[in-house]
Design a protein around this motif. Sequence first.
Motif, PDB file in Angstrom:
ATOM      1  N   LEU A   1     -20.344 -11.689   1.780  1.00 32.89           N
ATOM      2  CA  LEU A   1     -19.631  -9.963   2.444  1.00 32.89           C
ATOM      3  C   LEU A   1     -18.207 -10.857   3.242  1.00 32.89           C
ATOM      4  N   TRP A   2     -17.839 -11.395   3.858  1.00 34.11           N
ATOM      5  CA  TRP A   2     -16.762 -12.178   4.222  1.00 34.11           C
ATOM      6  C   TRP A   2     -16.356 -12.328   3.329  1.00 34.11           C
ATOM      7  N   ALA A   3     -16.383 -13.216   2.447  1.00 31.94           N
ATOM      8  CA  ALA A   3     -15.783 -13.429   1.417  1.00 31.94           C
ATOM      9  C   ALA A   3     -14.785 -12.398   0.479  1.00 31.94           C
ATOM     10  N   GLY A   4     -16.039 -11.057   0.175  1.00 28.79           N
ATOM     11  CA  GLY A   4     -15.611 -10.053  -0.161  1.00 28.79           C
ATOM     12  C   GLY A   4     -14.716  -9.378   0.792  1.00 28.79           C
ATOM     13  N   MET A   5     -14.976  -9.175   1.881  1.00 29.64           N
ATOM     14  CA  MET A   5     -13.951  -8.287   3.096  1.00 29.64           C
ATOM     15  C   MET A   5     -12.400  -9.242   2.927  1.00 29.64           C
ATOM     16  N   ILE A   6     -11.767 -10.578   2.984  1.00 33.73           N
ATOM     17  CA  ILE A   6     -11.049 -11.209   2.764  1.00 33.73           C
ATOM     18  C   ILE A   6     -10.088 -10.386   1.866  1.00 33.73           C
ATOM     19  N   ALA A   7     -11.010 -11.058   0.636  1.00 32.65           N
ATOM     20  CA  ALA A   7     -10.723 -10.708  -0.361  1.00 32.65           C
ATOM     21  C   ALA A   7      -9.843  -9.039  -0.047  1.00 32.65           C
ATOM     22  N   GLY A   8     -10.958  -7.860  -0.533  1.00 32.45           N
ATOM     23  CA  GLY A   8      -9.953  -6.837  -0.311  1.00 32.45           C
ATOM     24  C   GLY A   8      -9.685  -6.518   0.634  1.00 32.45           C
ATOM     25  N   GLY A   9      -9.244  -7.168   1.505  1.00 29.58           N
ATOM     26  CA  GLY A   9      -8.142  -6.848   3.157  1.00 29.58           C
ATOM     27  C   GLY A   9      -7.086  -8.053   2.415  1.00 29.58           C
ATOM     28  N   LEU A  10      -7.149  -8.838   1.271  1.00 35.46           N
ATOM     29  CA  LEU A  10      -5.638  -9.693   0.673  1.00 35.46           C
ATOM     30  C   LEU A  10      -5.240  -8.502  -0.157  1.00 35.46           C
ATOM     31  N   ILE A  11      -5.783  -7.651  -0.304  1.00 32.77           N
ATOM     32  CA  ILE A  11      -5.544  -6.688  -2.092  1.00 32.77           C
ATOM     33  C   ILE A  11      -5.218  -6.532  -1.052  1.00 32.77           C
ATOM     34  N   GLY A  12      -5.780  -5.280  -0.417  1.00 33.95           N
ATOM     35  CA  GLY A  12      -4.485  -3.745   0.524  1.00 33.95           C
ATOM     36  C   GLY A  12      -3.369  -4.233   1.334  1.00 33.95           C
ATOM     37  N   TYR A  13      -3.240  -5.478   1.729  1.00 34.79           N
ATOM     38  CA  TYR A  13      -2.431  -5.528   2.497  1.00 34.79           C
ATOM     39  C   TYR A  13      -1.417  -6.286   1.508  1.00 34.79           C
ATOM     40  N   TYR A  14      -1.479  -6.829   1.059  1.00 32.09           N
ATOM     41  CA  TYR A  14      -0.220  -6.987  -0.251  1.00 32.09           C
ATOM     42  C   TYR A  14       0.440  -5.751  -1.001  1.00 32.09           C
ATOM     43  N   ILE A  15      -0.516  -4.515  -1.263  1.00 35.43           N
ATOM     44  CA  ILE A  15      -0.412  -3.626  -1.639  1.00 35.43           C
ATOM     45  C   ILE A  15       0.675  -2.827  -0.704  1.00 35.43           C
ATOM     46  N   SER A  16       0.363  -3.022   0.694  1.00 39.09           N
ATOM     47  CA  SER A  16       0.863  -1.489   1.752  1.00 39.09           C
ATOM     48  C   SER A  16       2.316  -3.093   1.745  1.00 39.09           C
ATOM     49  N   ILE A  17       2.731  -4.571   1.716  1.00 39.94           N
ATOM     50  CA  ILE A  17       3.831  -4.944   2.620  1.00 39.94           C
ATOM     51  C   ILE A  17       4.684  -4.301   0.932  1.00 39.94           C
ATOM     52  N   LYS A  18       3.750  -4.336  -0.208  1.00 41.56           N
ATOM     53  CA  LYS A  18       4.909  -4.212  -1.829  1.00 41.56           C
ATOM     54  C   LYS A  18       5.339  -3.042  -1.913  1.00 41.56           C
ATOM     55  N   VAL A  19       4.393  -2.118  -1.718  1.00 43.46           N
ATOM     56  CA  VAL A  19       4.584  -0.432  -2.223  1.00 43.46           C
ATOM     57  C   VAL A  19       6.144   0.052  -1.019  1.00 43.46           C
ATOM     58  N   THR A  20       7.023   0.904  -1.354  1.00 44.91           N
ATOM     59  CA  THR A  20       8.041   1.174  -1.437  1.00 44.91           C
ATOM     60  C   THR A  20       7.753   2.360  -0.925  1.00 44.91           C
ATOM     61  N   MET A  21       8.799   2.610   0.150  1.00 43.92           N
ATOM     62  CA  MET A  21       8.303   4.687   0.486  1.00 43.92           C
ATOM     63  C   MET A  21       7.978   5.629  -0.273  1.00 43.92           C
ATOM     64  N   LEU A  22       8.588   5.134  -1.167  1.00 42.59           N
ATOM     65  CA  LEU A  22       8.782   6.727  -1.931  1.00 42.59           C
ATOM     66  C   LEU A  22       6.922   6.831  -2.687  1.00 42.59           C
ATOM     67  N   LYS A  23       6.887   6.037  -3.127  1.00 42.28           N
ATOM     68  CA  LYS A  23       5.645   5.766  -3.928  1.00 42.28           C
ATOM     69  C   LYS A  23       4.008   5.145  -2.817  1.00 42.28           C
ATOM     70  N   ILE A  24       4.517   6.156  -1.805  1.00 38.78           N
ATOM     71  CA  ILE A  24       3.242   5.685  -0.998  1.00 38.78           C
ATOM     72  C   ILE A  24       1.955   6.536  -0.591  1.00 38.78           C
ATOM     73  N   PRO A  25       3.107   8.050  -1.763  1.00 41.25           N
ATOM     74  CA  PRO A  25       1.613   9.088  -1.925  1.00 41.25           C
ATOM     75  C   PRO A  25       0.833   8.984  -2.888  1.00 41.25           C
ATOM     76  N   GLN A  26       0.982   8.015  -3.947  1.00 44.65           N
ATOM     77  CA  GLN A  26       0.413   7.207  -4.860  1.00 44.65           C
ATOM     78  C   GLN A  26      -0.633   6.826  -4.255  1.00 44.65           C
ATOM     79  N   MET A  27      -0.337   6.078  -2.904  1.00 40.08           N
ATOM     80  CA  MET A  27      -1.038   5.012  -2.554  1.00 40.08           C
ATOM     81  C   MET A  27      -2.159   5.158  -1.593  1.00 40.08           C
ATOM     82  N   VAL A  28      -1.808   6.681  -0.772  1.00 37.58           N
ATOM     83  CA  VAL A  28      -2.396   6.863   0.075  1.00 37.58           C
ATOM     84  C   VAL A  28      -3.959   7.718  -1.266  1.00 37.58           C
ATOM     85  N   ALA A  29      -3.433   8.382  -2.043  1.00 42.78           N
ATOM     86  CA  ALA A  29      -4.394   9.090  -3.207  1.00 42.78           C
ATOM     87  C   ALA A  29      -5.364   7.769  -3.263  1.00 42.78           C
TER      88      ALA A  29
END
Lengths: 184, 260
Positions: A60-88
């Motif tokens: 469970l923890w492995a899954g949560m950490i993996a998911g958390g890292l992916i989410g963190y990476y996406i939210s750091i990489k995303v440009t302001m312009l692409k936030i609507p897509q990310m939210v969707a």
Amino acid sequence: MSNSLYYTLALICVIGIIWGIRLMNSPKTAISGNLLGAISLSITVLLTLLKYGILSDYVLWAGMIAGGLIGYYISIKVTMLKIPQMVALFNGLGGGASGLVAIIILAENHNIENLFIKITAVLGLIVGWVTFSGSIVAALKLDQKISQKPIQLKKHNLIIGISSALTCIFAILLIIKPSGSLLF
Amino acid sequence: MPITISLLNSLSGVAGAVTGLAIYDPVLVAVGGIVGAAGLILTQVMCKAMNRSLTSILIGKTAVAYGKNDSDKAGVAFAENDINREKAIKQESEEEKIKRIIEEAKSIVIIPGYGMALAQAQYIVKGLYEKLTEEGKEVKFAIHPVAGRMPGHMNVLLAEADIPYDSLFELDDINDEFSCTDLVIVVGANDVINPAANTAEGTPIYGMPILNAHLAKNIIIFNKVTNPGYAGVQNTLYELDKVILKLGDAKDTISEVFGV
């Protein structure tokens, strides 16, 4: 953890989440509101793990950490312009997660007699997957991966009608099918 | 589309809440309920803003008007050519005219749209805002509830550029002021200021309340193209005499005109 303790603590977290949303009313407090909401949600997750005694489940923890890292990476990489897509996209994943839970309920406990659980699980299944597919299409449209123009199929309403009817029929079948068998 | 997204958003909450019921977890029900209720309220607010029922949006009546639109296009394109030619003749005086309008303007309303997001023009808009306020003009932002592609899209972008939140105004709060506004500056907005919404029956935006930019004394539009916007309806605003069109990337055209 006793039920009443769990519920009390969880209630505090829920209030924290609502308060966080309230703080998002103004850009000045929005950041702290977001933080408050996120912390409350994390505590709620931990509480739930504690309550069901699965805090030490490493998969469970492995899954949560993996998911958390992916989410963190996406939210750091995303440009302001692409936030609507990310939210969707994130929103759709939330719906998909609910849909998966519903599948697990229906598949694992396929001899459940409790009508309430059956009905709510089927509802969760439908709403969850409608959210998932709809949000993915919305995200692709926002990203201009598919055309932003509304697409009108021939006999649009007929298709919508038939698919809604089929959904209803399968939902009823799932609910009334004899327990003990996953398939018919 | 913003409405669909807002609805989907609430649905994800509803899905969570229902699943919570199924596994007897009250916390999931509570959190799902919050998300679902908040999303539904927002959806309702936006539907009201577009003056349409949720079902008509979901069933997708939006596209019905397309055929009709195409037949109009030839005429409009022709008219557009005329406008362009006229504009070309006036070219020399236009810059002076813009200068005079800006100098004379006391009250200014800026209307941002999806084009501002696309051009990433919010920072230059902020520069424009500062320049105009420093010159002692009253500058307000008018935000249409469905401007952009998601709820609150414009508010987020403008807040990101540090534009004071209390200079942003919602449709209902500012719409009566347009008739006594000297200058409206449109940055990448189209459908939300299209007067055709009041007249063009059968189009997706028919009946939608718009920002009454056409009532202002002067209008400068910074849009990329004069093509129909998201809703696919020609903007009749472009044909008015008091409108000055500056086509191109909003970032470039604004800095060219205002020198910010």
